[in-house]
Design an enzyme around this catalytic site. Structure first.
Site, PDB file in Angstrom:
ATOM      1  CB  THR A 199      -3.784  -8.677   8.382  1.00 16.48           C
ATOM      2  OG1 THR A 199      -4.554  -8.596   7.080  1.00 16.48           O
ATOM      3  CG2 THR A 199      -3.063 -10.134   7.940  1.00 16.48           C
TER       4      THR A 199
ATOM      5  CG  HIS B 168      -2.085  -1.275   1.011  1.00 17.46           C
ATOM      6  ND1 HIS B 168      -2.777  -1.577   2.072  1.00 17.46           N
ATOM      7  CD2 HIS B 168      -2.245  -1.828  -0.047  1.00 17.46           C
ATOM      8  CE1 HIS B 168      -3.450  -2.538   1.790  1.00 17.46           C
ATOM      9  NE2 HIS B 168      -3.340  -2.702   0.476  1.00 17.46           N
TER      10      HIS B 168
END
Ligand code: ZN
Length: 241
Positions: A191, A122
């Protein structure tokens, strides 16, 4: 006394030579960086616009003032320091155990801890570029600029961060899948695996040990050989290199 699951993780690490770590927001929690999607995360904080709208490409183009107000306040945590998870992963890389760290985080804390092979799906708040001439700027320049940061050429500066509606960094994605396909052990940590397409990365793993370290249950059902439901920094602090 060592928890039997931690002991098992230690055994897996001891017998592995190409560990790939795939991490999300939970890795930086102990560093004080809020998880985007957790209950205490910034998605639940009151703001003029919902954060998932602010952190989108179209919103950035339409309303950069508002984007940067939010971004500098909530996403640019330049005082954050690497925690026990970052430090242990860096030490495991130096020891020749970890071959790559793949992260969904944009905080640069793995590099700050000393990890060299880091793939940032990201992007990173530490890279910012002029949309007109592509000149690069550091995070401090963005933080210190009043309102929207501009280049010396007059162009608007954009963080090299993957916003909603934008594709993942293609080079990082290819390198990440390549590293996963060669790994003997894949450790997924911090996550929920809910962010597409990052969630699909696990399918590239054909190695022996799949480990999940996550405080809350993952939304995607994956076949793990070991699942530790503890905060990742706490788990890694007990591992010996
Ligand atoms: Zn410029």
């Amino acid at each position: 006394m060592m928890d039997t699951k931690i002991k098992r993780l230690q055994e897996i690490i001891n017998e592995s030579h190409q560990i790939v770590f795939f991490g999300g927001a939970g890795v930086s929690t102990e560093s004080g960086i809020p998880d985007f999607r957790s209950a205490e995360g910034i998605y639940h904080q009151n703001y003029k616009y919902p954060p998932e709208e602010v952190v989108s490409h179209s919103f950035f183009m339409r309303n950069p003032e508002c984007f940067y107000e939010f971004y500098k306040d909530k996403m640019l945590n330049l005082n954050a320091r690497p925690n026990r998870a970052h430090a242990k992963l860096a030490a495991l890389e130096w020891a020749g155990k970890v071959s790559a760290v793949i992260t969904q985080n944009i905080d640069g804390l793995h590099q700050a801890a000393g990890s060299k092979k880091v793939y940032e799906l990201h992007g990173s708040v530490h890279r910012n570029y002029c949309m007109k001439c592509h000149k690069l700027y550091d995070a401090k320049y963005v933080k210190d600029s009043k309102g929207v940061p501009y280049c010396t050429c007059g162009g608007m500066i954009k963080p090299d961060v993957v916003l909603y509606e934008e594709a993942l960094n293609d080079k990082a994605r290819q390198q990440a899948t390549n590293m996963i396909s060669q790994a003997d052990t894949l450790i997924i940590g911090g996550t929920s695996l809910s962010v597409y397409p990052a969630a699909g990365f696990i399918d590239y793993f054909i190695g022996k040990n799949l480990v999940l370290i996550n405080k809350s249950m993952t939304t995607k059902t994956i076949r793990t050989i070991l699942h530790i439901e503890d905060p990742i920094a706490e788990v890694f602090s007990q591992i010996k290199v």
